[in-house]
Motif scaffolding. Structure first.
Motif, PDB file in Angstrom:
ATOM      1  N   PRO A   1       0.911  -1.045  -0.030  1.00  0.00           N
ATOM      2  CA  PRO A   1      -0.064   0.000   0.032  1.00  0.00           C
ATOM      3  C   PRO A   1       0.911   1.148  -0.274  1.00  0.00           C
ATOM      4  O   PRO A   1       2.188   1.191   0.384  1.00  0.00           O
ATOM      5  CB  PRO A   1      -0.632   0.072   1.404  1.00  0.00           C
ATOM      6  CG  PRO A   1      -0.388  -1.444   2.014  1.00  0.00           C
ATOM      7  CD  PRO A   1       0.898  -1.922   1.093  1.00  0.00           C
ATOM      8  N   PRO A   2       0.247   2.339  -0.556  1.00  0.00           N
ATOM      9  CA  PRO A   2       1.084   3.643  -0.388  1.00  0.00           C
ATOM     10  C   PRO A   2       1.473   3.996   0.983  1.00  0.00           C
ATOM     11  O   PRO A   2       0.952   3.725   2.193  1.00  0.00           O
ATOM     12  CB  PRO A   2       0.249   4.467  -1.153  1.00  0.00           C
ATOM     13  CG  PRO A   2      -1.105   4.184  -0.664  1.00  0.00           C
ATOM     14  CD  PRO A   2      -1.080   2.738  -0.770  1.00  0.00           C
ATOM     15  N   GLY A   3       2.548   4.877   1.213  1.00  0.00           N
ATOM     16  CA  GLY A   3       3.059   5.300   2.310  1.00  0.00           C
ATOM     17  C   GLY A   3       3.977   6.414   2.120  1.00  0.00           C
ATOM     18  O   GLY A   3       4.641   6.705   0.995  1.00  0.00           O
ATOM     19  N   PRO A   4       4.384   6.795   3.438  1.00  0.00           N
ATOM     20  CA  PRO A   4       5.564   7.782   3.317  1.00  0.00           C
ATOM     21  C   PRO A   4       6.839   7.209   3.019  1.00  0.00           C
ATOM     22  O   PRO A   4       7.219   6.278   3.084  1.00  0.00           O
ATOM     23  CB  PRO A   4       5.596   8.517   4.608  1.00  0.00           C
ATOM     24  CG  PRO A   4       5.032   7.386   5.551  1.00  0.00           C
ATOM     25  CD  PRO A   4       4.176   6.776   4.583  1.00  0.00           C
ATOM     26  N   THR A   5       7.796   8.178   2.352  1.00  0.00           N
ATOM     27  CA  THR A   5       8.906   7.662   1.999  1.00  0.00           C
ATOM     28  C   THR A   5       9.863   8.208   3.022  1.00  0.00           C
ATOM     29  O   THR A   5       9.778   8.930   3.944  1.00  0.00           O
ATOM     30  CB  THR A   5       9.592   8.305   0.665  1.00  0.00           C
ATOM     31  OG1 THR A   5       9.487   9.674   0.685  1.00  0.00           O
ATOM     32  CG2 THR A   5       8.717   7.701  -0.496  1.00  0.00           C
TER      33      THR A   5
END
Length: 127
Positions: free
Chosen positions: A37-41
Motif C-alpha cells: 500500500p502507499p505510504g511515506p518515504t
C-alpha cells in the motif's frame, strides 16, 4: 597494460563513491515490493523512523499519516517494511483474510513472551 592505466586514472575516489551511492539507492528502490500500500518515504537506511519519533506522540503521527494515505499504509522503519492498519473495519477485514491468519511469530513476539518453543504457530484470539 596501457588499458588498465587508463581505467585506474579515470577511477577517482569521488567517482567510486558516487557510483556506490547510486547503486545503493537503485537497489533500495528496486527491492521494495510493488504490491505494498502507499505510504511515506524515508531515509535510505533509517526509513521513516526518525520522522515518526521526532513528532513526539507516535499514535497521533500514525493517525495523521492514515488521514493522508488511507487506513492501510506502509512504511520503512529501520530497514523493515511495515504495513500499518489504522481502522477497526480494516483490522477486522485483514484478520479475517486467510493470508493473515496464523502468521508465524516475529522475533519481537518471541522476546516479549519468552515463548521460544511455541512450534512456530501463532494463534490470535479475538474476543
Amino acid at each position: 597494460m596501457a588499458f588498465l592505466d587508463v581505467i585506474f586514472t579515470l577511477l577517482t575516489v569521488k567517482s567510486v563513491l558516487v557510483g556506490l551511492a547510486a547503486l545503493f539507492i537503485a537497489t533500495w528502490f528496486y527491492r521494495r515490493p510493488r504490491n505494498l500500500p502507499p505510504g511515506p518515504t524515508g531515509w535510505p537506511l533509517l526509513g521513516y523512523f526518525p520522522n515518526l519519533i521526532s513528532a513526539g506522540d507516535e499514535y497521533k503521527n500514525l493517525t495523521r499519516l492514515a488521514e493522508t494515505y488511507g487506513p492501510v499504509f506502509s512504511m520503512n522503519l529501520g530497514g523493515t517494511l511495515v504495513v500499518v492498519v489504522n481502522s477497526f473495519a480494516s483490522i477486522k477485514e485483514a484478520l479475517s483474510h486467510p493470508n493473515t491468519a496464523a502468521r508465524p511469530p516475529t522475533s519481537f513476539y518471541k522476546k516479549m513472551t519468552e515463548d521460544h518453543g511455541y512450534d512456530n504457530k501463532f494463534t490470535l484470539l479475538l474476543g
